[in-house]
Design an enzyme around this catalytic site. Structure first.
Site, PDB file in Angstrom:
ATOM      1  N   LYS A   1      37.099  36.031  64.037  1.00 26.35           N
ATOM      2  CA  LYS A   1      35.697  36.471  63.821  1.00 26.35           C
ATOM      3  C   LYS A   1      34.454  34.806  64.107  1.00 26.35           C
ATOM      4  CE  LYS A   1      33.189  38.495  60.462  1.00 26.35           C
ATOM      5  NZ  LYS A   1      32.312  38.944  59.521  1.00 26.35           N
TER       6      LYS A   1
ATOM      7  N   SER B   1      30.268  43.649  58.494  1.00 21.62           N
ATOM      8  CA  SER B   1      30.124  42.748  59.302  1.00 21.62           C
ATOM      9  C   SER B   1      30.724  42.443  60.353  1.00 21.62           C
ATOM     10  CB  SER B   1      29.221  41.323  58.649  1.00 21.62           C
ATOM     11  OG  SER B   1      30.414  40.648  58.189  1.00 21.62           O
TER      12      SER B   1
ATOM     13  N   SER C   1      33.603  43.958  55.180  1.00 24.88           N
ATOM     14  CA  SER C   1      33.565  42.892  56.092  1.00 24.88           C
ATOM     15  C   SER C   1      34.431  43.635  57.254  1.00 24.88           C
ATOM     16  CB  SER C   1      32.789  41.685  56.384  1.00 24.88           C
ATOM     17  OG  SER C   1      31.349  42.039  56.537  1.00 24.88           O
TER      18      SER C   1
END
Length: 513
Positions: free
Chosen positions: A85, A160, A184
């Site tokens: 990420k 997210s 997330s």
């Protein structure tokens, strides 16, 4: 073993590592296979912000050369490629947090978790998309692109961390790292059918994770199997003196717990169903799959009892005061003075530092980030601090006490991960409150610092994945791995294979050797 790309990438990370140990495949071949899938899938999935193919191949070649003589002694997951990420810094690879304010920034150092991955011989495929600075629940707030859900490319992958979840779901990567501040990792896991884990707060070093809300943030695994997540968490976990919130003890025995759970014997385990997380506001298909999964736990010998966490209903309100307050503080560092974007005032406007900062932040931050900075600044302002931030922290303490009392009665807690399946793009963009409610079941574990995990519970009536959440006591992460692995095995028996058998993957069609 066939070297066909589709065959290789559909193996779990543990299976890929086993194939390397046997000499059936090299790390380079695995990287090449995943790079082929990335090339084919990205036009429709858009999971990656940056593909570091050359770096991954170089790392794979170095691993293959070093491990050529003694493959049997290799650590688990050695040689298996991974996606990261873009909230986690990577030396020599652009890291943006999906924000224009960090566009072009190449970190001079690695996060602790990246150092551990490199030591384990895991090549880095690239950096995955997210909501800007991890602030969102749909990955629609990225400054660069919108990631699509592999189950339906007209729908969001959650957020997210939708990029990491979609990359793993689309077979672009066998495993990935995400960050979880309010869900997330787990909420995208639910929406994409992946396994997403938020470790105990402090169980994995945050050094090198770009800060959103420091008392809530946690790095964790994204995978397609419970065992893969356990293997990765043991690699990245452990104490780090560079993180002041790091827990002194080393990783818990999560791999052993996952392997024990796969035997599907839960006799003697007490499971607590959180009564406040379900019912009104939860999609019927989500409730149905959750109920069926609970029955599977009972069939394996677990005792399931209803428990109450009476203050959990206030978690959303408390979170959306605490989190923006910490966002306001953490994001104050992005001012155009030291690194990242710098926008000078236009002609006719005084060329002062204050004006430069204002124009830089106006151009560099997106709407959702600005919204949260404003909320947080207000909550921390003189005259409102005690009424808002102070009160929210008191609620947080009550939620922690609720969990402590619940764990006096049961070993592990369960709930649906998300109240709904994946929604269509734009459906909630104009209603921030509707977007925030997506995290209603995941936020409590972050507020309390508890480890939590989402695994696939099947497909809803709309053909989209549903997530099932386990929550364990602090610093007892292994406790959730056993029932999660057991439920995964039992559900897959009923489905005649993993949930991925139902996923249509046109990007894999025609990919050969």
């Amino acid at each position: 073993m066939s070297n066909e790309t589709a065959t290789l990438v559909k193996l779990s990370a543990a299976e890929q590592a086993a194939a390397i140990k046997k000499g059936d495949v090299t790390s380079r071949e695995l990287v090449e296979a995943h790079l082929k899938v990335i090339e084919a899938a990205e036009p429709s999935i858009k999971a990656f912000l940056k593909v570091s193919g050359d770096v991954a191949l170089e790392q794979a070649d170095a691993f293959d050369a070093k491990s050529a003589e003694d493959k049997a002694a290799l650590p688990e997951l050695a040689g298996v490629p991974i996606a990261i990420k873009d909230m986690i810094v990577t030396k020599g690879i652009e890291t943006t947090a999906a924000s224009k304010i960090l566009e072009g920034w190449v970190p001079p150092y690695d996060a602790t978790v990246i150092e551990k991955l490199k030591a384990a011989g895991m090549p880095i495929l690239g950096k995955t998309n997210l909501d800007e600075f991890a602030q969102g629940s749909s990955t629609e707030h990225s400054a660069y692109q919108t990631t699509h859900n592999p189950w339906d490319t007209e729908r969001v992958p959650g957020g997210s961390g939708g990029g990491s979840a979609s990359a793993v779901a689309a077979f672009e990567a066998p495993i990935a790292l995400g960050t979880d501040t309010g869900g997330s990792i787990r909420q995208p896991g639910a929406l994409t059918g992946t396994v997403g884990v938020k470790p105990t707060y402090g169980g994995v070093s945050r050094f090198g994770a770009i800060a959103m809300a420091s008392s809530l943030d946690q790095i964790g695994p994204v995978s397609r199997t419970v065992l893969d997540s356990a293997l990765l968490q043991e690699i990245i976990g452990g104490h780090d003196k560079r993180d002041s919130t790091s827990i002194p003890e080393g990783p818990r025995p999560m791999v052993a717990a996952a392997r024990e759970g796969a035997k599907r014997d839960l006799k003697g385990m007490k499971v607590g169903l959180i009564k406040e997380l379900g019912g009104e506001g939860f999609q019927p298909g989500v409730e149905a799959r959750f109920g069926e999964a609970v029955d599977k736990l009972k069939d394996m010998g677990a005792e399931v009892v209803e428990v109450s966490c009476p203050h959990i209903g206030y978690s959303l309100g408390a979170y959306y005061i605490i989190m923006p307050s910490e966002v306001s503080s953490n994001l104050a560092r992005y001012d155009g003075m030291r690194y990242g974007l710098r926008v000078m005032p236009p002609a006719g406007v005084p060329q002062t530092a204050a004006n430069m900062m204002a124009y830089t932040r106006e151009a560099g931050f997106g709407d959702e980030v600005k919204r949260r900075i404003i909320l947080g600044t207000y909550a921390l302002s003189a005259g409102y601090y005690d009424a808002w931030y102070g009160s929210a922290q008191k609620v947080r303490t009550l939620i922690i006490e609720d969990f402590k009392k619940a764990f006096e009665q049961v070993d592990v807690l369960i709930s649906p991960t998300s109240p709904s399946t994946a929604f269509k793009f734009g459906e909630k963009m104009d209603d921030p409150l509707a977007m925030y409610v997506n995290d209603i079941a995941t936020i409590p574990a972050n507020l309390a610092g508890m480890p939590a995990m989402s695994i696939p519970a099947g497909l809803s009536d709309d053909g989209l994945p549903v997530g099932f959440q386990f929550i364990a006591p602090q610093q007892r992460d292994e406790v959730m791995y056993k029932p999660a692995a057991a439920l995964e095995a039992a559900l897959e028996d009923g489905w005649n294979g993993p949930i991925w058998n139902d996923l249509k993957t046109p990007w894999l069609d025609g990919l050969g050797k």
